[in-house]
Design a protein around this motif. Structure first.
Motif, PDB file in Angstrom:
ATOM      1  N   ASP A 114     -80.949 105.767 -47.524  1.00  9.46           N
ATOM      2  CA  ASP A 114     -81.171 104.479 -48.181  1.00  9.46           C
ATOM      3  C   ASP A 114     -82.226 104.642 -49.267  1.00  9.46           C
ATOM      4  O   ASP A 114     -83.146 105.458 -49.146  1.00  9.46           O
ATOM      5  CB  ASP A 114     -81.639 103.418 -47.181  1.00  9.46           C
ATOM      6  CG  ASP A 114     -80.560 103.059 -46.179  1.00  9.46           C
ATOM      7  OD1 ASP A 114     -79.374 103.281 -46.501  1.00  9.46           O
ATOM      8  OD2 ASP A 114     -80.900 102.575 -45.084  1.00  9.46           O
ATOM      9  N   LEU A 115     -82.080 103.857 -50.317  1.00  8.47           N
ATOM     10  CA  LEU A 115     -83.066 103.847 -51.396  1.00  8.47           C
ATOM     11  C   LEU A 115     -83.750 102.496 -51.415  1.00  8.47           C
ATOM     12  O   LEU A 115     -83.104 101.464 -51.635  1.00  8.47           O
ATOM     13  CB  LEU A 115     -82.404 104.139 -52.743  1.00  8.47           C
ATOM     14  CG  LEU A 115     -83.356 104.306 -53.923  1.00  8.47           C
ATOM     15  CD1 LEU A 115     -84.264 105.509 -53.705  1.00  8.47           C
ATOM     16  CD2 LEU A 115     -82.596 104.451 -55.228  1.00  8.47           C
ATOM     17  N   GLN A 116     -85.047 102.498 -51.183  1.00 10.96           N
ATOM     18  CA  GLN A 116     -85.838 101.272 -51.127  1.00 10.96           C
ATOM     19  C   GLN A 116     -86.551 101.081 -52.466  1.00 10.96           C
ATOM     20  O   GLN A 116     -87.299 101.947 -52.916  1.00 10.96           O
ATOM     21  CB  GLN A 116     -86.857 101.347 -49.999  1.00 10.96           C
ATOM     22  CG  GLN A 116     -87.765 100.135 -49.888  1.00 10.96           C
ATOM     23  CD  GLN A 116     -87.006  98.909 -49.390  1.00 10.96           C
ATOM     24  OE1 GLN A 116     -86.334  98.965 -48.365  1.00 10.96           O
ATOM     25  NE2 GLN A 116     -87.116  97.805 -50.112  1.00 10.96           N
ATOM     26  N   HIS A 154     -89.901 104.030 -56.051  1.00 11.93           N
ATOM     27  CA  HIS A 154     -88.677 104.114 -55.258  1.00 11.93           C
ATOM     28  C   HIS A 154     -88.948 105.027 -54.060  1.00 11.93           C
ATOM     29  O   HIS A 154     -89.651 106.035 -54.182  1.00 11.93           O
ATOM     30  CB  HIS A 154     -87.522 104.686 -56.069  1.00 11.93           C
ATOM     31  CG  HIS A 154     -86.983 103.733 -57.101  1.00 11.93           C
ATOM     32  ND1 HIS A 154     -87.752 103.183 -58.095  1.00 11.93           N
ATOM     33  CD2 HIS A 154     -85.720 103.247 -57.275  1.00 11.93           C
ATOM     34  CE1 HIS A 154     -87.006 102.397 -58.843  1.00 11.93           C
ATOM     35  NE2 HIS A 154     -85.768 102.422 -58.375  1.00 11.93           N
ATOM     36  N   ILE A 155     -88.398 104.673 -52.911  1.00 10.05           N
ATOM     37  CA  ILE A 155     -88.560 105.471 -51.699  1.00 10.05           C
ATOM     38  C   ILE A 155     -87.180 105.799 -51.151  1.00 10.05           C
ATOM     39  O   ILE A 155     -86.394 104.901 -50.837  1.00 10.05           O
ATOM     40  CB  ILE A 155     -89.396 104.729 -50.640  1.00 10.05           C
ATOM     41  CG1 ILE A 155     -90.784 104.367 -51.189  1.00 10.05           C
ATOM     42  CG2 ILE A 155     -89.533 105.588 -49.387  1.00 10.05           C
ATOM     43  CD1 ILE A 155     -91.619 103.559 -50.232  1.00 10.05           C
ATOM     44  N   LEU A 156     -86.887 107.100 -51.062  1.00  8.93           N
ATOM     45  CA  LEU A 156     -85.639 107.554 -50.452  1.00  8.93           C
ATOM     46  C   LEU A 156     -85.879 107.745 -48.956  1.00  8.93           C
ATOM     47  O   LEU A 156     -86.695 108.565 -48.546  1.00  8.93           O
ATOM     48  CB  LEU A 156     -85.180 108.862 -51.100  1.00  8.93           C
ATOM     49  CG  LEU A 156     -83.873 109.453 -50.577  1.00  8.93           C
ATOM     50  CD1 LEU A 156     -82.712 108.515 -50.871  1.00  8.93           C
ATOM     51  CD2 LEU A 156     -83.618 110.824 -51.191  1.00  8.93           C
ATOM     52  N   VAL A 157     -85.176 106.973 -48.147  1.00  7.61           N
ATOM     53  CA  VAL A 157     -85.325 107.004 -46.687  1.00  7.61           C
ATOM     54  C   VAL A 157     -84.121 107.725 -46.098  1.00  7.61           C
ATOM     55  O   VAL A 157     -82.987 107.258 -46.199  1.00  7.61           O
ATOM     56  CB  VAL A 157     -85.441 105.586 -46.109  1.00  7.61           C
ATOM     57  CG1 VAL A 157     -85.674 105.642 -44.609  1.00  7.61           C
ATOM     58  CG2 VAL A 157     -86.543 104.796 -46.802  1.00  7.61           C
ATOM     59  N   CYS A 158     -84.372 108.881 -45.480  1.00  5.85           N
ATOM     60  CA  CYS A 158     -83.306 109.669 -44.846  1.00  5.85           C
ATOM     61  C   CYS A 158     -83.502 109.644 -43.334  1.00  5.85           C
ATOM     62  O   CYS A 158     -84.547 110.083 -42.830  1.00  5.85           O
ATOM     63  CB  CYS A 158     -83.324 111.107 -45.356  1.00  5.85           C
ATOM     64  SG  CYS A 158     -83.012 111.249 -47.133  1.00  5.85           S
ATOM     65  N   ALA A 159     -82.519 109.130 -42.616  1.00  2.99           N
ATOM     66  CA  ALA A 159     -82.602 108.999 -41.165  1.00  2.99           C
ATOM     67  C   ALA A 159     -81.493 109.817 -40.504  1.00  2.99           C
ATOM     68  O   ALA A 159     -80.356 109.835 -40.994  1.00  2.99           O
ATOM     69  CB  ALA A 159     -82.493 107.530 -40.756  1.00  2.99           C
ATOM     70  N   VAL A 160     -81.847 110.484 -39.412  1.00  2.00           N
ATOM     71  CA  VAL A 160     -80.900 111.319 -38.667  1.00  2.00           C
ATOM     72  C   VAL A 160     -80.959 110.936 -37.196  1.00  2.00           C
ATOM     73  O   VAL A 160     -82.047 110.889 -36.605  1.00  2.00           O
ATOM     74  CB  VAL A 160     -81.216 112.829 -38.836  1.00  2.00           C
ATOM     75  CG1 VAL A 160     -80.215 113.667 -38.044  1.00  2.00           C
ATOM     76  CG2 VAL A 160     -81.217 113.229 -40.306  1.00  2.00           C
ATOM     77  N   SER A 161     -79.816 110.651 -36.614  1.00  4.72           N
ATOM     78  CA  SER A 161     -79.719 110.381 -35.173  1.00  4.72           C
ATOM     79  C   SER A 161     -78.660 111.303 -34.576  1.00  4.72           C
ATOM     80  O   SER A 161     -77.641 111.587 -35.233  1.00  4.72           O
ATOM     81  CB  SER A 161     -79.358 108.917 -34.911  1.00  4.72           C
ATOM     82  OG  SER A 161     -78.095 108.606 -35.467  1.00  4.72           O
ATOM     83  N   TYR A 162     -78.884 111.771 -33.345  1.00  7.09           N
ATOM     84  CA  TYR A 162     -77.946 112.695 -32.706  1.00  7.09           C
ATOM     85  C   TYR A 162     -78.130 112.634 -31.190  1.00  7.09           C
ATOM     86  O   TYR A 162     -79.077 112.023 -30.677  1.00  7.09           O
ATOM     87  CB  TYR A 162     -78.153 114.118 -33.219  1.00  7.09           C
ATOM     88  CG  TYR A 162     -79.522 114.691 -32.948  1.00  7.09           C
ATOM     89  CD1 TYR A 162     -79.772 115.500 -31.839  1.00  7.09           C
ATOM     90  CD2 TYR A 162     -80.589 114.425 -33.799  1.00  7.09           C
ATOM     91  CE1 TYR A 162     -81.018 116.041 -31.591  1.00  7.09           C
ATOM     92  CE2 TYR A 162     -81.852 114.943 -33.573  1.00  7.09           C
ATOM     93  CZ  TYR A 162     -82.067 115.755 -32.468  1.00  7.09           C
ATOM     94  OH  TYR A 162     -83.316 116.268 -32.220  1.00  7.09           O
ATOM     95  N   THR A 163     -77.227 113.320 -30.484  1.00  6.93           N
ATOM     96  CA  THR A 163     -77.253 113.360 -29.019  1.00  6.93           C
ATOM     97  C   THR A 163     -77.256 114.821 -28.568  1.00  6.93           C
ATOM     98  O   THR A 163     -76.458 115.635 -29.052  1.00  6.93           O
ATOM     99  CB  THR A 163     -76.027 112.646 -28.425  1.00  6.93           C
ATOM    100  OG1 THR A 163     -75.984 111.312 -28.924  1.00  6.93           O
ATOM    101  CG2 THR A 163     -76.105 112.615 -26.911  1.00  6.93           C
ATOM    102  N   THR A 164     -78.172 115.140 -27.653  1.00 12.02           N
ATOM    103  CA  THR A 164     -78.261 116.511 -27.125  1.00 12.02           C
ATOM    104  C   THR A 164     -77.195 116.743 -26.059  1.00 12.02           C
ATOM    105  O   THR A 164     -76.468 115.824 -25.661  1.00 12.02           O
ATOM    106  CB  THR A 164     -79.654 116.767 -26.543  1.00 12.02           C
ATOM    107  OG1 THR A 164     -79.843 115.903 -25.421  1.00 12.02           O
ATOM    108  CG2 THR A 164     -80.736 116.506 -27.581  1.00 12.02           C
TER     109      THR A 164
END
Length: 423
Positions: A114-116, A154-164
């Motif tokens: 996302d770009l804030q 501008h703030i580039l927000v990079c989010a990562v979600s995963y399952t082990t």
């Protein structure tokens, strides 16, 4: 060939690092085009101690141009070593990579970018669906593009979600902050002609540190006007630009563009009685920088304050440029009722020292309703040579007993038709 490099300063922009040791690693790098390699030449006179040593070293240097070794710019390209500047109107491109650094398979990986900005939050991810699994030493790559339309932070927000493998759901994100700068300074001026035409002067200044190639500067008029560009030496779309074939704008240089706007036929009758603020149109500016990076800006709708003509406007529809001495000539006046009431007008013609009116003064023009116009042909002659001013028209509203005086309406050049032969 376009070469894209990665900014080494991207990882330095990280302002939020997850405390937990994650199985996945996130890297974000800005994609930019390379720059020309610069090599500072070092020379000396032949009689100096080094002799021709410096010249031979520069000739052997592969980064110099053969035959022009003393030029600063070479033929080689170098990848950017920093984040660089981002200007309003350019396209921001970034490479996002998620790598599995562990020795186990990770499932349900979702990467979101996302770009804030100061006013909104934009989703730049190419896909919002999760990847089912990611094996060790494998990665998920994505390239995002965004045309920058706001100035500031501008703030580039990079989010990562995963399952082990054990079913534990983990999540982390990183923030990358950058500034968007203003590339051009645009100023506009309006000039109102005696007719209903409006002239727009646009002053465009390059406030960056590198030259720009001005690909297009055009005016998109509003629905009321037709526009004519006055930036070509000859008429037509194929005419040569007044700025030459290579339209470069150097840093801090300013260039003036001129446009003529004329009301469309369906609005021409009302143009003289329009009051308040009117919309003219908007400027569309397209440029390219060093290696073809394209930028585009569109101004907001340009507005001007319509000139005030009082209750009655008198303009000239037809007048000759040059007339003969003591010979009658014709003009056509247009009278427009700019008030909100009906007028009963009487026309009086007063002679001046050099201009004499032909016809009956004090004649009735009849009633003129609001926003209506009336064209009147008139005849006059001049008894003095040179540039003479047409003056002496008087309009009287019999309802309110109010008189409107019109002097210095226009100017004509009076010449003598008789020329004496040279002896």
């Amino acid at each position: 060939m376009q070469v894209k490099g990665q900014s080494g300063a991207a990882d330095k922009m990280d302002v939020n690092q997850a405390k937990q040791e994650h199985l996945l690693a996130l890297k974000v790098m800005r994609l930019t085009k390379p720059t020309l390699f610069t090599n500072m030449p070092v020379t000396c006179e032949d009689r100096d101690l080094p002799g021709d040593l410096f010249i031979r070293l520069m000739k052997d240097d592969p980064s110099t141009v053969k035959g022009a070794e003393t030029l600063i710019l070479g033929e080689m390209l170098t990848l950017p070593q920093n984040f660089g500047n981002i200007f309003l109107g350019e396209t921001f491109s970034s490479y996002i990579s998620v790598h599995n650094d562990s020795n186990q398979v990770v499932k349900d990986i979702l990467v979101k970018a996302d770009l804030q900005t100061s006013s909104q939050r934009l989703n730049l991810s190419a896909s919002n669906s999760a990847v089912s699994e990611l094996k060790p030493e494998c990665c998920i790559d994505d390239v995002i593009h965004h045309e920058v339309k706001e100035i500031g932070t501008h703030i580039l927000v990079c989010a990562v979600s995963y399952t082990t493998q054990t079913g534990e759901k983990l999540y982390f994100r990183k923030f990358f902050k950058f500034q968007v700068l203003k590339p051009l300074d645009v100023k506009t001026k309006f000039y109102n002609a005696e007719t209903d035409e409006v002239f727009l002067e646009a002053q465009i200044q390059n406030i960056t540190t590198s030259p720009m190639f001005m690909e297009k500067v055009s005016l998109e008029p509003s629905m009321m006007y037709n526009v004519t560009e006055l930036n070509n030496v000859s008429a037509g779309s194929d005419g040569e630009s007044t700025f030459g074939k290579m339209s470069y704008l150097q840093p801090l240089d300013t260039r003036q563009y001129l446009y003529c706007l004329k009301p469309k036929p369906e609005f021409a009758e009302k143009a003289g009685v329009i009051k308040g603020v009117t919309v003219i149109g908007k400027l569309d500016i397209v440029w390219k920088t060093n290696l073809g990076e394209r930028g585009r800006l569109q101004t907001s709708q340009l507005q001007r304050m319509a000139p005030g003509y009082g209750d009655v406007r008198l303009s000239l529809e037809l007048i000759p440029d040059t007339v003969s001495l003591e010979e009658p000539f014709d003009i056509t006046c247009k009278i427009t009722n700019c008030s909100e009431r009906t007028m009963d007008l009487v026309l009086e013609m007063c002679n001046t020292r050099s201009v004499h009116w032909c016809g009956v003064s004090g004649r009735q023009l009849g009633k003129l309703s609001p926003s209506a116009s009336l064209s009147i042909p008139l005849k006059l002659l001049s008894s003095v040579q040179g540039l003479q001013s047409i003056s002496g028209l008087r309009l009287t509203d019999t309802f309110l007993k109010r008189t409107y005086e019109y002097d210095d309406i226009a100017q004509v050049c009076v010449v003598c038709p008789y020329t004496s032969p040279e002896s």
